[in-house]
Motif scaffolding. Structure first.
Motif, PDB file in Angstrom:
ATOM      1  N   ARG A   1       0.814  -1.222   0.000  1.00 40.04           N
ATOM      2  CA  ARG A   1       0.000   0.000   0.000  1.00 40.04           C
ATOM      3  C   ARG A   1       0.843   1.266   0.000  1.00 40.04           C
ATOM      4  N   CYS A   2       2.053   1.216  -0.516  1.00 40.40           N
ATOM      5  CA  CYS A   2       2.860   2.428  -0.673  1.00 40.40           C
ATOM      6  C   CYS A   2       2.434   3.141  -1.953  1.00 40.40           C
ATOM      7  N   TRP A   3       2.278   4.455  -1.898  1.00 40.82           N
ATOM      8  CA  TRP A   3       2.148   5.209  -3.135  1.00 40.82           C
ATOM      9  C   TRP A   3       3.469   5.111  -3.890  1.00 40.82           C
ATOM     10  N   ASN A   4       3.401   4.932  -5.198  1.00 39.83           N
ATOM     11  CA  ASN A   4       4.601   4.644  -5.992  1.00 39.83           C
ATOM     12  C   ASN A   4       5.323   5.923  -6.414  1.00 39.83           C
ATOM     13  N   TRP A   5       5.748   6.685  -5.424  1.00 39.65           N
ATOM     14  CA  TRP A   5       6.385   7.982  -5.645  1.00 39.65           C
ATOM     15  C   TRP A   5       7.715   7.877  -6.383  1.00 39.65           C
ATOM     16  N   PHE A   6       8.326   6.685  -6.394  1.00 33.00           N
ATOM     17  CA  PHE A   6       9.653   6.502  -6.971  1.00 33.00           C
ATOM     18  C   PHE A   6       9.615   5.988  -8.405  1.00 33.00           C
ATOM     19  N   ASN A   7       8.438   5.838  -8.994  1.00 30.89           N
ATOM     20  CA  ASN A   7       8.329   5.399 -10.388  1.00 30.89           C
ATOM     21  C   ASN A   7       8.213   6.598 -11.313  1.00 30.89           C
ATOM     22  N   ASP A   8       8.971   6.590 -12.409  1.00 27.45           N
ATOM     23  CA  ASP A   8       8.907   7.700 -13.367  1.00 27.45           C
ATOM     24  C   ASP A   8       7.487   7.931 -13.864  1.00 27.45           C
ATOM     25  N   ALA A   9       6.752   6.851 -14.125  1.00 27.77           N
ATOM     26  CA  ALA A   9       5.393   6.984 -14.655  1.00 27.77           C
ATOM     27  C   ALA A   9       4.448   7.621 -13.651  1.00 27.77           C
TER      28      ALA A   9
ATOM     29  N   GLY B   1      -0.523   7.836 -14.580  1.00 28.45           N
ATOM     30  CA  GLY B   1      -0.368   7.024 -13.381  1.00 28.45           C
ATOM     31  C   GLY B   1      -1.144   7.534 -12.182  1.00 28.45           C
ATOM     32  N   GLU B   2      -0.550   7.359 -11.011  1.00 30.18           N
ATOM     33  CA  GLU B   2      -1.228   7.711  -9.769  1.00 30.18           C
ATOM     34  C   GLU B   2      -1.514   9.200  -9.624  1.00 30.18           C
ATOM     35  N   PRO B   3      -0.648  10.117 -10.109  1.00 30.00           N
ATOM     36  CA  PRO B   3      -1.025  11.534 -10.048  1.00 30.00           C
ATOM     37  C   PRO B   3      -2.342  11.826 -10.761  1.00 30.00           C
ATOM     38  N   SER B   4      -2.569  11.181 -11.904  1.00 25.57           N
ATOM     39  CA  SER B   4      -3.828  11.426 -12.616  1.00 25.57           C
ATOM     40  C   SER B   4      -5.018  10.915 -11.817  1.00 25.57           C
ATOM     41  N   ILE B   5      -4.837   9.810 -11.113  1.00 27.74           N
ATOM     42  CA  ILE B   5      -5.929   9.255 -10.310  1.00 27.74           C
ATOM     43  C   ILE B   5      -6.244  10.168  -9.131  1.00 27.74           C
ATOM     44  N   ILE B   6      -5.213  10.605  -8.417  1.00 30.43           N
ATOM     45  CA  ILE B   6      -5.437  11.456  -7.241  1.00 30.43           C
ATOM     46  C   ILE B   6      -6.033  12.795  -7.650  1.00 30.43           C
TER      47      ILE B   6
ATOM     48  N   ALA C   1       5.724  12.081   0.011  1.00 31.02           N
ATOM     49  CA  ALA C   1       6.427  12.201  -1.261  1.00 31.02           C
ATOM     50  C   ALA C   1       5.440  12.388  -2.405  1.00 31.02           C
ATOM     51  N   MET C   2       4.318  11.648  -2.363  1.00 29.82           N
ATOM     52  CA  MET C   2       3.309  11.786  -3.411  1.00 29.82           C
ATOM     53  C   MET C   2       2.591  13.126  -3.302  1.00 29.82           C
ATOM     54  N   ALA C   3       2.398  13.651  -2.091  1.00 29.29           N
ATOM     55  CA  ALA C   3       1.791  14.967  -1.933  1.00 29.29           C
ATOM     56  C   ALA C   3       2.644  16.042  -2.597  1.00 29.29           C
ATOM     57  N   THR C   4       3.970  15.916  -2.466  1.00 34.09           N
ATOM     58  CA  THR C   4       4.872  16.849  -3.132  1.00 34.09           C
ATOM     59  C   THR C   4       4.719  16.773  -4.640  1.00 34.09           C
ATOM     60  N   ILE C   5       4.613  15.557  -5.148  1.00 34.55           N
ATOM     61  CA  ILE C   5       4.416  15.366  -6.588  1.00 34.55           C
ATOM     62  C   ILE C   5       3.115  16.034  -7.031  1.00 34.55           C
ATOM     63  N   MET C   6       2.047  15.844  -6.258  1.00 40.42           N
ATOM     64  CA  MET C   6       0.753  16.409  -6.636  1.00 40.42           C
ATOM     65  C   MET C   6       0.794  17.931  -6.643  1.00 40.42           C
TER      66      MET C   6
ATOM     67  N   HIS D   1      13.907   7.080  -9.004  1.00 40.53           N
ATOM     68  CA  HIS D   1      13.281   6.578 -10.226  1.00 40.53           C
ATOM     69  C   HIS D   1      13.092   5.067 -10.212  1.00 40.53           C
ATOM     70  N   ASP D   2      13.557   4.390  -9.162  1.00 40.67           N
ATOM     71  CA  ASP D   2      13.358   2.957  -9.013  1.00 40.67           C
ATOM     72  C   ASP D   2      13.616   2.601  -7.550  1.00 40.67           C
ATOM     73  N   LEU D   3      13.556   1.302  -7.216  1.00 39.14           N
ATOM     74  CA  LEU D   3      13.698   0.914  -5.814  1.00 39.14           C
ATOM     75  C   LEU D   3      15.083   1.195  -5.227  1.00 39.14           C
ATOM     76  N   PRO D   4      16.181   0.886  -5.930  1.00 38.69           N
ATOM     77  CA  PRO D   4      17.491   1.220  -5.354  1.00 38.69           C
ATOM     78  C   PRO D   4      17.659   2.720  -5.106  1.00 38.69           C
ATOM     79  N   SER D   5      17.235   3.554  -6.064  1.00 38.74           N
ATOM     80  CA  SER D   5      17.369   4.994  -5.858  1.00 38.74           C
ATOM     81  C   SER D   5      16.386   5.485  -4.790  1.00 38.74           C
ATOM     82  N   ALA D   6      15.267   4.766  -4.606  1.00 46.66           N
ATOM     83  CA  ALA D   6      14.344   5.115  -3.532  1.00 46.66           C
ATOM     84  C   ALA D   6      15.002   4.896  -2.172  1.00 46.66           C
ATOM     85  N   MET D   7      15.693   3.764  -2.019  1.00 53.30           N
ATOM     86  CA  MET D   7      16.373   3.512  -0.759  1.00 53.30           C
ATOM     87  C   MET D   7      17.485   4.533  -0.526  1.00 53.30           C
ATOM     88  N   ALA D   8      18.192   4.881  -1.604  1.00 56.27           N
ATOM     89  CA  ALA D   8      19.232   5.904  -1.476  1.00 56.27           C
ATOM     90  C   ALA D   8      18.621   7.229  -1.037  1.00 56.27           C
TER      91      ALA D   8
END
Length: 376
Positions: free
Chosen positions: A177-185, A192-197, A225-230, A253-260
């Motif tokens: 249930r994490c918002w996918n803030w780290f995906n380019d799409a 993606g999720e920005p369009s839905i929200i 993180a997703m609120a910032t995107i919105m 932009h992906d899981l490794p960079s998300a952890m970083a």
């Protein structure tokens, strides 16, 4: 799967190190876990390329799903380690949650990018005249009910005559249930999720009398993180943004960079448009999302500010904090940064009825609502 077992064991080791207050060792364990997982995933993908579907080949996204689960479990374990023993805002966790006179109902929104459910709080004072609307984005493993209880935002909405909608991330989109803030799409307007929200927000505005100048978005951790995107992608829709323990726009932009990024090593991407009005809360002992993310969130507003003020304070019997405000040329505060001393990865001033809360304050919910009301 061996990948799951290996990474889970290392995540648990990271949690044990954190509980022993050894953050340097914890970072090393996390780094090793990610490196091993990456190497194992590459090897598994190589094996899959040599398997035909008739011989039980694995779907290409299967290991990415496993990594989603592992990352979320790590965040959950780290947060519980740093936040254990926190008490709620004024009552114990075993006391019943207060009943509110407004309505808290289910709904859903669908567009080409998918479907998401939500819960909407309508205060008892709503009479069909334009009211503010707040969009609240929960963190990993949470849901609308949990987030509403923890932040006590419905109680404030009843007091201030505000509608609050809590979009729900689906397990189909993210197993934890994490918002996918780290995906380019999921970092692009009308995708993606920005369009839905954004679509969900507009749907509520179409069904209820909402003041279009008082629509706000806020969130915790992945939701922050997703609120910032919105707020960045839809400045005409959201008048201001609230971020608690979150990350800057498109910082991964992906899981490794998300952890970083969660460890404070994020990619810096130019934020489009003018700086958004923003209020940020972050604990300086957050072991899940490094406090450097709070500094970076405020940077665009800080760089364009005409004046800055620093105000130290302390909640009675609670946390000390440093509040930094940034003003535009017209004298209005358009950014606030609350650094909470001694706090971890938890909603400041929240209730023990919800997860990831720290009742020792300051009251992030009330301060966000105050800030939002100055931005109309």
């Amino acid at each position: 799967m061996k990948l799951n077992n290996k990474l889970l064991a290392q995540m648990r080791a990271a949690t044990r190190h954190l509980m022993d207050r050894q953050p340097v060792d914890t970072s090393k364990v996390i780094e090793d876990a990610l490196n091993n997982a990456s190497a194992m995933t590459q090897a598994a993908q190589e094996r899959m390329r040599n398997l035909s579907p008739l011989h039980g080949g694995v779907a290409p996204g299967a290991h990415n799903t496993d990594m989603h689960d592992m990352l979320a479990e790590l965040s959950r374990n780290l947060a519980s380690g740093s936040g254990s023993g926190f008490s709620g805002g004024g009552f114990a966790a075993n006391e019943p949650a207060p009943l509110l006179p407004g309505s808290f109902s289910d709904g859903s929104y669908t567009n080409a990018a998918g479907t998401r459910g939500y819960k909407l709080y309508v205060p008892s004072t709503y009479a069909g005249t334009p009211a503010p609307l707040l969009v609240m984005l929960h963190g990993c493993t949470q849901d609308p009910d949990d987030f509403a209880k923890g932040t006590q935002m419905n109680m404030l909405a009843e007091e201030m005559g505000c509608l609050v909608v809590y979009p729900a991330q689906s397990r189909q989109a993210n197993a934890s249930r994490c918002w996918n803030w780290f995906n380019d799409a999921d970092q692009q307007r009308d995708r993606g999720e920005p369009s839905i929200i954004a679509g969900l927000t507009r749907q509520i505005m179409g069904e209820y009398a909402v003041d279009p100048a008082q629509v706000f978005v806020a969130g915790l951790s992945a939701g922050g993180a997703m609120a910032t995107i919105m707020g960045t992608l839809y400045p005409e829709l959201y008048a201001a943004v609230g971020v608690h323990s979150g990350l800057p726009f498109a910082s991964a932009h992906d899981l490794p960079s998300a952890m970083a990024a969660m460890n404070g090593d994020f990619r810096r991407r130019q934020q489009p448009g003018r700086p958004i009005p923003i209020i940020v809360f972050h604990g300086d002992q957050d072991r899940t999302v490094h406090p450097a993310n709070g500094d970076e969130l405020i940077a665009p507003a800080r760089d364009s500010a005409e004046a800055m003020a620093v105000e130290p304070g302390r909640v009675p019997n609670g946390h000390a904090y440093t509040r930094t405000t940034h003003k535009r040329a017209d004298g209005r505060v358009h950014a606030e940064h609350w650094l909470i001393h001694g706090a971890g990865h938890a909603w400041s001033g929240g209730s023990a009825h919800g997860s990831y809360t720290d009742g020792r304050g300051p009251d992030a919910s009330r301060e966000m609502m105050r800030f939002f009301r100055t931005q109309k």
